[in-house]
Design a protein around this motif. Structure first.
Motif, PDB file in Angstrom:
ATOM      1  N   THR A   1      -8.298  -7.555   8.271  1.00  0.00           N
ATOM      2  CA  THR A   1      -7.514  -7.107   7.118  1.00  0.00           C
ATOM      3  C   THR A   1      -8.404  -6.415   6.089  1.00  0.00           C
ATOM      4  N   GLN A   2      -9.568  -6.982   5.838  1.00  0.00           N
ATOM      5  CA  GLN A   2     -10.490  -6.361   4.887  1.00  0.00           C
ATOM      6  C   GLN A   2     -10.937  -4.989   5.378  1.00  0.00           C
TER       7      GLN A   2
ATOM      8  N   SER B   1      -8.117  -2.596   4.840  1.00  0.00           N
ATOM      9  CA  SER B   1      -7.939  -2.292   3.413  1.00  0.00           C
ATOM     10  C   SER B   1      -8.974  -1.283   2.921  1.00  0.00           C
ATOM     11  N   GLN B   2     -10.118  -1.172   3.632  1.00  0.00           N
ATOM     12  CA  GLN B   2     -11.107  -0.167   3.254  1.00  0.00           C
ATOM     13  C   GLN B   2     -10.609   1.240   3.565  1.00  0.00           C
TER      14      GLN B   2
ATOM     15  N   ARG C   1      -4.179   1.411   1.602  1.00  0.00           N
ATOM     16  CA  ARG C   1      -3.153   0.405   1.352  1.00  0.00           C
ATOM     17  C   ARG C   1      -2.152   0.363   2.503  1.00  0.00           C
TER      18      ARG C   1
ATOM     19  N   ASP D   1      -5.172   7.909   0.234  1.00  0.00           N
ATOM     20  CA  ASP D   1      -6.178   6.981   0.760  1.00  0.00           C
ATOM     21  C   ASP D   1      -6.762   7.489   2.075  1.00  0.00           C
TER      22      ASP D   1
ATOM     23  N   TRP E   1      -5.112   2.210  11.606  1.00  0.00           N
ATOM     24  CA  TRP E   1      -4.425   2.160  10.302  1.00  0.00           C
ATOM     25  C   TRP E   1      -3.241   3.121  10.287  1.00  0.00           C
TER      26      TRP E   1
ATOM     27  N   ASP F   1      -2.064  -3.326  -6.394  1.00  0.00           N
ATOM     28  CA  ASP F   1      -3.297  -4.101  -6.177  1.00  0.00           C
ATOM     29  C   ASP F   1      -3.336  -4.522  -4.703  1.00  0.00           C
ATOM     30  N   TYR F   2      -3.394  -3.511  -3.830  1.00  0.00           N
ATOM     31  CA  TYR F   2      -3.135  -3.748  -2.404  1.00  0.00           C
ATOM     32  C   TYR F   2      -4.248  -4.532  -1.713  1.00  0.00           C
ATOM     33  N   ARG F   3      -5.498  -4.351  -2.102  1.00  0.00           N
ATOM     34  CA  ARG F   3      -6.582  -5.048  -1.397  1.00  0.00           C
ATOM     35  C   ARG F   3      -6.437  -6.561  -1.544  1.00  0.00           C
ATOM     36  N   LYS F   4      -6.213  -7.018  -2.759  1.00  0.00           N
ATOM     37  CA  LYS F   4      -6.024  -8.454  -2.986  1.00  0.00           C
ATOM     38  C   LYS F   4      -4.768  -8.946  -2.288  1.00  0.00           C
TER      39      LYS F   4
ATOM     40  N   VAL G   1      -5.371  -9.237   1.544  1.00  0.00           N
ATOM     41  CA  VAL G   1      -6.237 -10.372   1.900  1.00  0.00           C
ATOM     42  C   VAL G   1      -5.514 -11.691   1.669  1.00  0.00           C
TER      43      VAL G   1
END
Length: 677
Positions: free
Chosen positions: A186-187, A190-191, A194, A233, A542, A604-607, A610
């Motif tokens: 997932t991390q 996210s890089q 989103r 992105d 992705w 706040d898609y990264r948080k 995760v």
């Protein structure tokens, strides 16, 4: 007997709000009544603000059972202000309801304005709404429980508790479904950019819900903004990846010059290697003293001479040079006229093999008197050189087969010479001019060279790559980088959206994925670095997730399902129709499309991503529940003071002047007329 003024002072001391208005007073004008209403309302505002602090003192006095208000209670603070300034907030000219409404609404509105979470947002309409709701519930609590701060707190907290309950239910409804990838995966995703919860989990019901939310205008601008940012992105990620994978590049002119230089140098290096290897390998057999029969060589040269017309002046030089070879290796007996073929040494064989091997590639041969192929077409010259060369090679094969002295070493030398010669022949059969469809390298157009380098078949391009990689030209890597960069630019260029709607993303994720899939067989060339290759595959993963979709369908009971369930339960047509409309309305009231959009299209898609991938155990769930409870308690605590500060205003009034002193009965009647028992 106490006077009315003394009674009024005592009531104010006990926290009551009194009024100078008497029921016996004659009716005043509308303007005067409005002034009284405004004064009562305005006095309720500062009184309510004081209650934000003094309410806790009221609770202390209530729990202690004291009739004497403490200095930190609402009454104590108001009386202190009255003594210092003369402004008495406990005395109003009537309109008790307006006073109580403002007193209850002011602290709630102030708390919202200061950012304390409440029923509405921190906006001007939100502050006004908070004032209205709190004023209404405060007025109600005064009627139901005028003597109990605790009861008033509970009653005025009802809207906040109801909102919390609806929010909890709504949170359960909007909670994403599905099994999510590991935290590490997932991390990594996210890089790239989103993803919605459905795109992350690939859960079909969740994807259907997201499609429905995205389609309805009630979800607001978040879906549009999310999709636009999502396209940005991946465009940014691919641009950075392509820049890193391509490195330093050249312009078309520099690329063409580097390719031509590489070919020229590579051809020279092949012939140079042929000579040096032959010299080294044949030296090992020279000392054995073996001699090489040249019969087949002379026959080969004779066959060439027969193809050259004697009447062609331009070919006379070539005929003479070839005839010299025949004459050198042939001896004619003057007496008999018989021709005898003379053998040659291994040293002389090696030198001729090298010279004619180079001639077979270059189309020129110089034996000390200039190029013997002067005036001969390059293709014809190379063909003649190959025929002569094959004569020497056959002579070498015969010597090895006959076992001349040093034959074993000759065999090793021959095989290596054969390999080097094969490389020269392959190179000569695929000239640069042929690769780019021109007659001469001077006709190469830089822009066309770049187009050809990108589009030529993989085997042909691989040959060019091999030529450039085996050449010490320092710009070889930059040429390869330029080819990569040009292909990357094709992907980015094709993915640009032109002529779309104002709300459409300007980068097409679907097109980018399609273009990269077309180049799948070239990935090892496009991304020679393993890290870059892994990142390219991650980007494609992705994009595949983003393009996953299902038919739109909102979560929860739909209108059609409500209609069917009601009918199955025995409901009539009117009831079924009503349920079809009411149940979706209630569902949207608890969790509207905008509420779903807040969760699905979270900026706040990264948080958020995760958090979805993090499995929570019972301890973590308990900690989250306690944190939520603590937050709710803190919010209620910030508002509780204002909810416990109200006391019912009392309106003991002086009676109109009459002869003599009023009796106790007169006072009691006056108090009862003002609602005081």
């Amino acid at each position: 007997m106490a006077t009315l003024a003394e009674i009024e002072a005592e009531l104010q001391k006990r926290g009551e709000t009194t009024s100078s208005e008497s029921v016996f007073s004659p009716k005043s004008s509308s303007l005067d009544e409005f002034k009284k209403f405004a004064e009562s309302s305005l006095k309720g505002v500062p009184s309510g603000l004081i209650n934000m602090v003094g309410g806790w003192g009221n609770l202390y006095d209530y729990l202690k059972g004291s009739n004497d208000p403490s200095a930190f209670s609402s009454t104590g603070i108001k009386q202190a202000i009255s003594k210092l300034t003369g402004f008495n907030m406990q005395s109003i000219p009537g309109y008790r309801g307006a006073y109580q409404f403002a007193e209850a609404g002011a602290p709630a509105a102030a708390a919202t304005a200061m950012g304390v979470p409440g029923l509405f947002n921190r906006t001007l309409p939100g502050v006004a709404g908070e004032f209205g709701v709190a004023g209404s519930t405060g007025l109600l609590s005064q009627q139901v429980a005028p003597e109990s701060p605790v009861a008033q707190l509970l009653l005025q907290s009802t809207p906040y508790v109801a909102k919390g309950g609806l929010k909890t239910i709504g949170g359960m409804m909007t909670k994403p479904e599905g099994t999510f990838p590991s935290i590490a995966d997932t991390q990594a995703l996210s890089q790239v950019g989103r993803l919605t919860p459905g795109e992350l989990s690939l859960n079909r019901p969740q994807l259907a819900t997201e499609a429905a939310v995205e389609r309805t205008p009630a979800s607001g601008q978040k879906p549009v903004e999310f999709r636009q940012a999502q396209a940005g992105d991946i465009e940014s990620y691919l641009s950075n990846l392509f820049n890193k994978a391509s490195g330093k590049t050249l312009n078309p002119t520099e690329t063409t010059q580097a390719v031509v230089s590489s070919f020229n140098n590579y051809g020279k290096s092949l012939t140079s290697k042929l000579k040096s290897d032959a010299r080294t390998d044949f030296n090992a057999a020279k000392n054995a003293g073996g001699m090489i029969d040249t019969s087949k060589l002379v026959s080969s040269v004779d066959s060439v001479l027969q193809t050259i017309p004697a009447e062609a002046p331009s070919l006379s030089g070539l005929r003479n040079n070839l005839q010299k070879i025949v004459d050198e290796y042939s001896v004619v007996d003057p007496a008999t006229g018989q021709k005898t073929i003379q053998p040659i040494s291994i040293d002389r064989l090696q030198k001729n093999l090298s010279a004619w091997g180079e001639a077979a590639y270059s189309g020129s041969a110089d034996f000390g008197a200039g190029n013997i192929f002067e005036g001969v077409a390059p293709g014809q010259a190379k063909g003649i050189a190959k025929t002569v060369l094959n004569g020497y090679r056959e002579a070498l094969d015969d010597a090895i087969q006959q076992g001349v002295p040093g034959a074993d070493k000759l065999k090793i030398a021959r095989d290596k010479f054969k390999d080097n010669l094969a490389k020269i022949e392959q190179f000569s059969n695929r000239p640069l001019t042929k690769a780019f469809d021109v007659a001469d390298v001077t006709e190469l157009v830089p822009e066309d060279v770049m187009t050809k380098l990108k589009s030529m078949p993989s085997s042909q391009r691989q040959f060019l790559v091999d030529v450039m990689q085996n050449n010490p030209n320092p710009q070889v890597n930059e040429v390869l980088n330029t080819i990569r960069r040009s292909k990357f630019d094709d992907v980015l260029g094709a993915s640009q959206v032109k002529g779309g709607a104002a709300t459409d993303p300007t980068f097409s994720i679907k097109t980018a994925l399609t273009e990269l899939n077309k180049k799948g067989s070239e990935f090892s060339d496009l991304f020679p670095n393993q890290t870059d290759l892994n990142q390219a595959k991650l980007a494609m993963n992705w994009m595949q997730r983003v393009l996953s979709s299902e038919s739109p369908q909102m979560a929860g009971v739909t209108g059609a399902e409500a209609y069917a369930f009601t009918g199955a339960a025995g409901g009539g047509a009117q009831v079924r129709l009503a349920s079809k409309e009411i149940i979706p309305y209630i569902r949207n009231l608890v969790a509207s499309p905008a509420d779903f959009a807040d969760v699905i299209f979270n900026p706040d898609y990264r948080k958020a991503m995760v958090d979805l991938a993090t499995a929570k155990n019972m301890t973590q769930k308990t900690a989250d529940a306690l944190a939520t409870l603590s937050k709710a308690s803190a919010t209620l605590g910030a508002r509780a003071g204002g909810m416990m500060g109200q006391t019912p205003p009392q309106e003991p009034q002086p009676v109109p002047e009459v002869a003599g002193t009023p009796t106790l009965q007169d006072i009691e009647n006056e108090l009862k007329s003002r609602g005081i028992q």
